[in-house]
Write a protein that holds these residues in place. Structure first.
Motif, PDB file in Angstrom:
ATOM      1  N   ASP A  13       0.828  -1.214   0.000  1.00  0.00           N
ATOM      2  CA  ASP A  13       0.000   0.000   0.000  1.00  0.00           C
ATOM      3  C   ASP A  13       0.859   1.259   0.000  1.00  0.00           C
ATOM      4  OD1 ASP A  13      -2.317  -1.501  -0.056  1.00  0.00           O
ATOM      5  OD2 ASP A  13      -2.716  -1.298   2.102  1.00  0.00           O
ATOM      6  N   ASN A  14       1.906   1.257   0.816  1.00  0.00           N
ATOM      7  CA  ASN A  14       2.811   2.410   0.867  1.00  0.00           C
ATOM      8  C   ASN A  14       3.472   2.633  -0.503  1.00  0.00           C
ATOM      9  OD1 ASN A  14       4.446   4.506   2.221  1.00  0.00           O
ATOM     10  ND2 ASN A  14       6.111   3.088   1.785  1.00  0.00           N
ATOM     11  N   ASN A  15       3.973   1.569  -1.100  1.00  0.00           N
ATOM     12  CA  ASN A  15       4.613   1.687  -2.411  1.00  0.00           C
ATOM     13  C   ASN A  15       3.634   2.142  -3.483  1.00  0.00           C
ATOM     14  OD1 ASN A  15       7.009   0.895  -1.282  1.00  0.00           O
ATOM     15  ND2 ASN A  15       6.933  -1.186  -2.058  1.00  0.00           N
ATOM     16  N   SER A  16       2.387   1.665  -3.397  1.00  0.00           N
ATOM     17  CA  SER A  16       1.368   2.056  -4.375  1.00  0.00           C
ATOM     18  C   SER A  16       1.081   3.548  -4.330  1.00  0.00           C
ATOM     19  CB  SER A  16       0.062   1.290  -4.131  1.00  0.00           C
ATOM     20  OG  SER A  16       0.243  -0.067  -4.405  1.00  0.00           O
ATOM     21  N   GLU A  17       1.217   4.132  -3.157  1.00  0.00           N
ATOM     22  CA  GLU A  17       0.951   5.563  -2.997  1.00  0.00           C
ATOM     23  C   GLU A  17       2.181   6.423  -3.278  1.00  0.00           C
ATOM     24  OE1 GLU A  17      -0.640   6.086   0.921  1.00  0.00           O
ATOM     25  OE2 GLU A  17      -2.261   4.663   0.567  1.00  0.00           O
ATOM     26  N   ASN A  18       3.365   5.911  -2.981  1.00  0.00           N
ATOM     27  CA  ASN A  18       4.567   6.740  -3.014  1.00  0.00           C
ATOM     28  C   ASN A  18       5.537   6.457  -4.161  1.00  0.00           C
ATOM     29  OD1 ASN A  18       4.003   8.274  -0.588  1.00  0.00           O
ATOM     30  ND2 ASN A  18       4.250   6.329   0.472  1.00  0.00           N
ATOM     31  N   TYR A  19       5.388   5.341  -4.834  1.00  0.00           N
ATOM     32  CA  TYR A  19       6.310   4.991  -5.920  1.00  0.00           C
ATOM     33  C   TYR A  19       5.511   4.616  -7.164  1.00  0.00           C
ATOM     34  CZ  TYR A  19       9.665   4.693  -2.111  1.00  0.00           C
ATOM     35  OH  TYR A  19      10.450   4.973  -1.038  1.00  0.00           O
ATOM     36  N   ILE A  20       4.844   5.584  -7.729  1.00  0.00           N
ATOM     37  CA  ILE A  20       3.992   5.346  -8.896  1.00  0.00           C
ATOM     38  C   ILE A  20       4.822   5.537 -10.155  1.00  0.00           C
ATOM     39  CG2 ILE A  20       1.986   6.169 -10.174  1.00  0.00           C
ATOM     40  CD1 ILE A  20       0.833   7.057  -7.438  1.00  0.00           C
ATOM     41  N   LEU A  21       4.793   4.549 -11.022  1.00  0.00           N
ATOM     42  CA  LEU A  21       5.487   4.637 -12.299  1.00  0.00           C
ATOM     43  C   LEU A  21       4.479   5.086 -13.347  1.00  0.00           C
ATOM     44  CD1 LEU A  21       8.033   4.098 -14.007  1.00  0.00           C
ATOM     45  CD2 LEU A  21       7.109   1.820 -14.418  1.00  0.00           C
ATOM     46  N   LYS A  22       4.616   6.321 -13.793  1.00  0.00           N
ATOM     47  CA  LYS A  22       3.716   6.850 -14.808  1.00  0.00           C
ATOM     48  C   LYS A  22       4.271   6.488 -16.176  1.00  0.00           C
ATOM     49  CE  LYS A  22       2.013  10.529 -11.921  1.00  0.00           C
ATOM     50  NZ  LYS A  22       1.755  11.935 -11.744  1.00  0.00           N
ATOM     51  N   ASP A  23       3.406   5.972 -17.036  1.00  0.00           N
ATOM     52  CA  ASP A  23       3.832   5.527 -18.353  1.00  0.00           C
ATOM     53  C   ASP A  23       2.778   5.930 -19.373  1.00  0.00           C
ATOM     54  OD1 ASP A  23       4.348   4.045 -20.693  1.00  0.00           O
ATOM     55  OD2 ASP A  23       5.382   2.508 -19.543  1.00  0.00           O
ATOM     56  N   SER A  24       3.140   6.800 -20.278  1.00  0.00           N
ATOM     57  CA  SER A  24       2.187   7.294 -21.278  1.00  0.00           C
ATOM     58  C   SER A  24       1.684   6.176 -22.189  1.00  0.00           C
ATOM     59  CB  SER A  24       2.809   8.416 -22.104  1.00  0.00           C
ATOM     60  OG  SER A  24       3.967   7.955 -22.765  1.00  0.00           O
ATOM     61  N   ASP A  25       2.504   5.135 -22.402  1.00  0.00           N
ATOM     62  CA  ASP A  25       2.038   4.020 -23.235  1.00  0.00           C
ATOM     63  C   ASP A  25       0.853   3.300 -22.591  1.00  0.00           C
ATOM     64  OD1 ASP A  25       3.793   4.294 -25.404  1.00  0.00           O
ATOM     65  OD2 ASP A  25       5.380   3.211 -24.340  1.00  0.00           O
ATOM     66  N   LEU A  26       0.869   3.187 -21.272  1.00  0.00           N
ATOM     67  CA  LEU A  26      -0.247   2.534 -20.578  1.00  0.00           C
ATOM     68  C   LEU A  26      -1.524   3.361 -20.661  1.00  0.00           C
ATOM     69  CD1 LEU A  26       1.449   1.168 -17.353  1.00  0.00           C
ATOM     70  CD2 LEU A  26       0.439  -0.176 -19.187  1.00  0.00           C
ATOM     71  N   ASN A  27      -1.386   4.668 -20.734  1.00  0.00           N
ATOM     72  CA  ASN A  27      -2.551   5.554 -20.744  1.00  0.00           C
ATOM     73  C   ASN A  27      -3.072   5.879 -22.138  1.00  0.00           C
ATOM     74  OD1 ASN A  27      -2.798   5.909 -17.939  1.00  0.00           O
ATOM     75  ND2 ASN A  27      -1.045   7.279 -17.958  1.00  0.00           N
ATOM     76  N   ASP A  28      -2.392   5.425 -23.162  1.00  0.00           N
ATOM     77  CA  ASP A  28      -2.797   5.710 -24.534  1.00  0.00           C
ATOM     78  C   ASP A  28      -4.051   4.900 -24.875  1.00  0.00           C
ATOM     79  OD1 ASP A  28      -3.097   6.044 -27.269  1.00  0.00           O
ATOM     80  OD2 ASP A  28      -0.940   5.969 -27.660  1.00  0.00           O
ATOM     81  N   LYS A  29      -5.179   5.582 -24.965  1.00  0.00           N
ATOM     82  CA  LYS A  29      -6.480   4.928 -25.197  1.00  0.00           C
ATOM     83  C   LYS A  29      -6.626   4.373 -26.610  1.00  0.00           C
ATOM     84  CE  LYS A  29      -7.793   5.980 -21.078  1.00  0.00           C
ATOM     85  NZ  LYS A  29      -7.563   5.053 -20.035  1.00  0.00           N
ATOM     86  N   ASN A  30      -5.652   4.623 -27.476  1.00  0.00           N
ATOM     87  CA  ASN A  30      -5.707   4.092 -28.840  1.00  0.00           C
ATOM     88  C   ASN A  30      -5.312   2.618 -28.907  1.00  0.00           C
ATOM     89  OD1 ASN A  30      -6.407   6.569 -30.216  1.00  0.00           O
ATOM     90  ND2 ASN A  30      -4.351   7.263 -29.675  1.00  0.00           N
ATOM     91  N   TYR A  31      -4.804   2.088 -27.784  1.00  0.00           N
ATOM     92  CA  TYR A  31      -4.315   0.705 -27.764  1.00  0.00           C
ATOM     93  C   TYR A  31      -4.894  -0.086 -26.602  1.00  0.00           C
ATOM     94  CZ  TYR A  31      -0.747   2.356 -30.980  1.00  0.00           C
ATOM     95  OH  TYR A  31      -0.096   2.906 -32.053  1.00  0.00           O
TER      96      TYR A  31
END
Length: 130
Positions: A39-57
């Protein structure tokens, strides 16, 4: 005997293997996560990745070691089949590292498998991708 499943002793008894296996020597070791740490890691160490958020795929995601034993080549086989069928909105995101990485990248290049993206190693505390 070690088991990573709770209830291992009961499982052995149910199958009547307890005559062959000494239940005093059966131990349970969890291979799960420590919830507070997760839970701590989920809140404090988030890996943001534009490929994951690309709704075209639609992404098929693998996270783990890239070694022969994990047979990542099978994912490349699937990616190639999808590509050859002309399906362009599905891609494979591969997070991790290992001694097979360069071989598999070269295969993608040689076989023109362009719906696979090797994302590299993810730190263990980055348990939450988005």
């Amino acid at each position: 005997m070690l088991t990573n499943t709770e209830g291992g002793k009961e499982y052995i008894k149910d199958r009547k293997w307890d005559k062959e296996i000494n239940l005093d020597k059966v131990e349970h070791i969890s291979n799960g996560v420590v919830i507070d740490t997760f839970d701590n890691n989920s809140e404090n160490y988030i890996l943001k990745d534009s490929d994951l958020n690309d709704k075209n795929y639609k992404n098929i995601v693998y996270v783990g070691s890239i070694r022969k034993v994990n047979n990542i080549g099978l994912l490349l086989d699937a990616a190639k089949i999808i590509k050859n069928k002309g399906i362009n909105n599905i891609r494979f995101l591969i997070y991790g590292s290992g001694d097979e990485t360069e071989i598999l990248k070269k295969r993608c290049e040689t076989e023109h498998i362009d719906n696979v993206i090797f994302k590299g190693r993810v730190e263990k505390n980055s348990s939450h991708l988005y």
